[in-house]
Scaffold this motif. Sequence first.
Motif, PDB file in Angstrom:
ATOM      1  N   TYR A 184      53.370  82.074  55.740  1.00  0.00           N
ATOM      2  CA  TYR A 184      53.612  82.420  57.227  1.00  0.00           C
ATOM      3  C   TYR A 184      53.435  80.911  57.780  1.00  0.00           C
ATOM      4  N   LEU A 185      52.854  80.076  57.248  1.00  0.00           N
ATOM      5  CA  LEU A 185      52.869  78.375  57.415  1.00  0.00           C
ATOM      6  C   LEU A 185      54.234  77.964  57.273  1.00  0.00           C
ATOM      7  N   GLY A 186      54.979  78.396  56.187  1.00  0.00           N
ATOM      8  CA  GLY A 186      56.198  78.085  56.057  1.00  0.00           C
ATOM      9  C   GLY A 186      57.307  78.757  57.208  1.00  0.00           C
TER      10      GLY A 186
ATOM     11  N   SER B 291      55.861  80.023  39.294  1.00  0.00           N
ATOM     12  CA  SER B 291      56.859  81.092  38.204  1.00  0.00           C
ATOM     13  C   SER B 291      57.964  81.121  39.121  1.00  0.00           C
ATOM     14  N   LEU B 292      58.956  80.787  38.166  1.00  0.00           N
ATOM     15  CA  LEU B 292      60.484  80.988  38.865  1.00  0.00           C
ATOM     16  C   LEU B 292      60.668  82.672  39.030  1.00  0.00           C
ATOM     17  N   GLU B 293      60.233  83.304  37.947  1.00  0.00           N
ATOM     18  CA  GLU B 293      60.359  84.552  37.761  1.00  0.00           C
ATOM     19  C   GLU B 293      59.666  85.516  38.956  1.00  0.00           C
ATOM     20  N   LEU B 294      58.582  84.986  39.572  1.00  0.00           N
ATOM     21  CA  LEU B 294      58.021  85.608  40.867  1.00  0.00           C
ATOM     22  C   LEU B 294      58.801  84.969  41.983  1.00  0.00           C
ATOM     23  N   TYR B 295      59.329  84.132  41.830  1.00  0.00           N
ATOM     24  CA  TYR B 295      60.326  83.421  43.017  1.00  0.00           C
ATOM     25  C   TYR B 295      61.242  84.509  43.276  1.00  0.00           C
ATOM     26  N   ARG B 296      62.103  84.688  42.097  1.00  0.00           N
ATOM     27  CA  ARG B 296      63.026  85.660  42.277  1.00  0.00           C
ATOM     28  C   ARG B 296      62.612  87.278  42.621  1.00  0.00           C
ATOM     29  N   LYS B 297      61.683  87.634  41.935  1.00  0.00           N
ATOM     30  CA  LYS B 297      61.051  89.014  42.106  1.00  0.00           C
ATOM     31  C   LYS B 297      61.012  89.101  43.552  1.00  0.00           C
ATOM     32  N   HIS B 298      60.431  88.119  44.178  1.00  0.00           N
ATOM     33  CA  HIS B 298      60.073  88.281  45.908  1.00  0.00           C
ATOM     34  C   HIS B 298      61.344  88.097  46.576  1.00  0.00           C
ATOM     35  N   ARG B 299      62.350  87.713  46.008  1.00  0.00           N
ATOM     36  CA  ARG B 299      63.772  87.606  46.520  1.00  0.00           C
ATOM     37  C   ARG B 299      63.677  86.461  47.615  1.00  0.00           C
ATOM     38  N   GLU B 300      62.777  85.589  47.557  1.00  0.00           N
ATOM     39  CA  GLU B 300      62.541  84.287  48.570  1.00  0.00           C
ATOM     40  C   GLU B 300      63.767  83.403  48.742  1.00  0.00           C
ATOM     41  N   TYR B 301      64.778  83.610  47.847  1.00  0.00           N
ATOM     42  CA  TYR B 301      66.014  82.960  48.115  1.00  0.00           C
ATOM     43  C   TYR B 301      66.680  83.191  49.441  1.00  0.00           C
ATOM     44  N   ASN B 302      66.623  84.616  49.971  1.00  0.00           N
ATOM     45  CA  ASN B 302      66.958  85.247  51.068  1.00  0.00           C
ATOM     46  C   ASN B 302      66.518  84.169  52.257  1.00  0.00           C
ATOM     47  N   ALA B 303      65.249  83.766  52.059  1.00  0.00           N
ATOM     48  CA  ALA B 303      64.936  82.876  53.448  1.00  0.00           C
ATOM     49  C   ALA B 303      65.832  81.546  53.518  1.00  0.00           C
ATOM     50  N   ALA B 304      66.200  81.109  52.340  1.00  0.00           N
ATOM     51  CA  ALA B 304      67.224  79.803  52.143  1.00  0.00           C
ATOM     52  C   ALA B 304      68.326  80.372  52.759  1.00  0.00           C
ATOM     53  N   LEU B 305      68.806  81.465  52.323  1.00  0.00           N
ATOM     54  CA  LEU B 305      70.248  81.893  52.493  1.00  0.00           C
ATOM     55  C   LEU B 305      70.420  82.271  54.056  1.00  0.00           C
ATOM     56  N   GLY B 306      69.404  82.811  54.717  1.00  0.00           N
ATOM     57  CA  GLY B 306      69.402  82.977  56.064  1.00  0.00           C
ATOM     58  C   GLY B 306      69.234  81.616  56.863  1.00  0.00           C
ATOM     59  N   ALA B 307      68.242  80.783  56.357  1.00  0.00           N
ATOM     60  CA  ALA B 307      68.247  79.544  57.243  1.00  0.00           C
ATOM     61  C   ALA B 307      69.483  78.982  57.211  1.00  0.00           C
ATOM     62  N   ALA B 308      70.101  78.715  56.007  1.00  0.00           N
ATOM     63  CA  ALA B 308      71.463  77.948  55.968  1.00  0.00           C
ATOM     64  C   ALA B 308      72.403  78.716  56.722  1.00  0.00           C
ATOM     65  N   ALA B 309      72.856  79.939  56.840  1.00  0.00           N
ATOM     66  CA  ALA B 309      73.573  80.745  57.701  1.00  0.00           C
ATOM     67  C   ALA B 309      73.446  80.424  59.111  1.00  0.00           C
ATOM     68  N   ILE B 310      72.047  80.232  59.404  1.00  0.00           N
ATOM     69  CA  ILE B 310      71.749  79.800  61.037  1.00  0.00           C
ATOM     70  C   ILE B 310      71.963  78.366  61.388  1.00  0.00           C
ATOM     71  N   LEU B 311      71.819  77.502  60.400  1.00  0.00           N
ATOM     72  CA  LEU B 311      72.041  76.165  60.646  1.00  0.00           C
ATOM     73  C   LEU B 311      73.592  75.887  60.389  1.00  0.00           C
TER      74      LEU B 311
ATOM     75  N   LEU C  54      58.350  75.305  51.387  1.00  0.00           N
ATOM     76  CA  LEU C  54      57.102  75.693  51.000  1.00  0.00           C
ATOM     77  C   LEU C  54      57.231  77.260  51.021  1.00  0.00           C
ATOM     78  N   ARG C  55      57.931  78.172  51.421  1.00  0.00           N
ATOM     79  CA  ARG C  55      57.900  79.427  51.060  1.00  0.00           C
ATOM     80  C   ARG C  55      58.538  79.710  49.744  1.00  0.00           C
ATOM     81  N   ALA C  56      59.372  79.122  49.406  1.00  0.00           N
ATOM     82  CA  ALA C  56      59.677  79.274  48.005  1.00  0.00           C
ATOM     83  C   ALA C  56      58.651  78.898  47.077  1.00  0.00           C
ATOM     84  N   TYR C  57      57.790  77.654  46.944  1.00  0.00           N
ATOM     85  CA  TYR C  57      56.867  77.099  46.235  1.00  0.00           C
ATOM     86  C   TYR C  57      55.779  78.283  46.293  1.00  0.00           C
ATOM     87  N   ALA C  58      55.211  78.693  47.429  1.00  0.00           N
ATOM     88  CA  ALA C  58      54.260  79.851  47.633  1.00  0.00           C
ATOM     89  C   ALA C  58      54.813  81.239  46.915  1.00  0.00           C
TER      90      ALA C  58
END
Length: 178
Positions: A75-77, A149-169, A47-51
């Motif tokens: 925030y919902l994500g 927009s994949l460009e916006l996703y990258r610009k906002h560096r939302e992949y960091n949420a995925a990396l952090g979640a993966a590290a905790i898991l 959801l965060r990535a999509y938003a």
Amino acid sequence: MNSWTRIARRIRVPVGFVFAAFYLWRARPSWACLAAGGAGVVIGVALRAYASGYLRKASELTTTGPYAYTRNPLYLGSLIIAAGFVLAARSLWIALAMAVIFVAIYVPVMSFEEQFLRSRFPGFDEYAGRVPRLLPRLSAAAGQRGQFSLELYRKHREYNAALGAAAILAALIFKLVW
């Protein structure tokens, strides 16, 4: 902006790192809870990535994509991610701490951000009347069509949420195995 809101905006990321250490110390995962909680984490990260692929921070009022269902899909994500991690941890202390952090930090930050949007975008009040603050509508509010927009996703560096979640898991899996 009151003084607590100013503080909350500044400390939300550092508090997250401190909480992660507390979380890993107190978590008592089981395979079943880790699987169920991990599913929630994945949904929240998605959801965060999509938003993030719709959000044009401070340049326009985003009302398309997930923003047609809730004014705060990021925030919902985050809340869904937190709930997934609470489930995975199997700890009342973690659940209580997570609830306190959300109420003390994220609620004031959301209010501040809405005040900013209200002052910057004349259409915000009408949008806020149609779309709930956090818990989503079941159908999209009427409005213009947008596109992810994949460009916006990258610009906002939302992949960091995925990396952090993966590290905790991964740390929880490590804790289970050893």
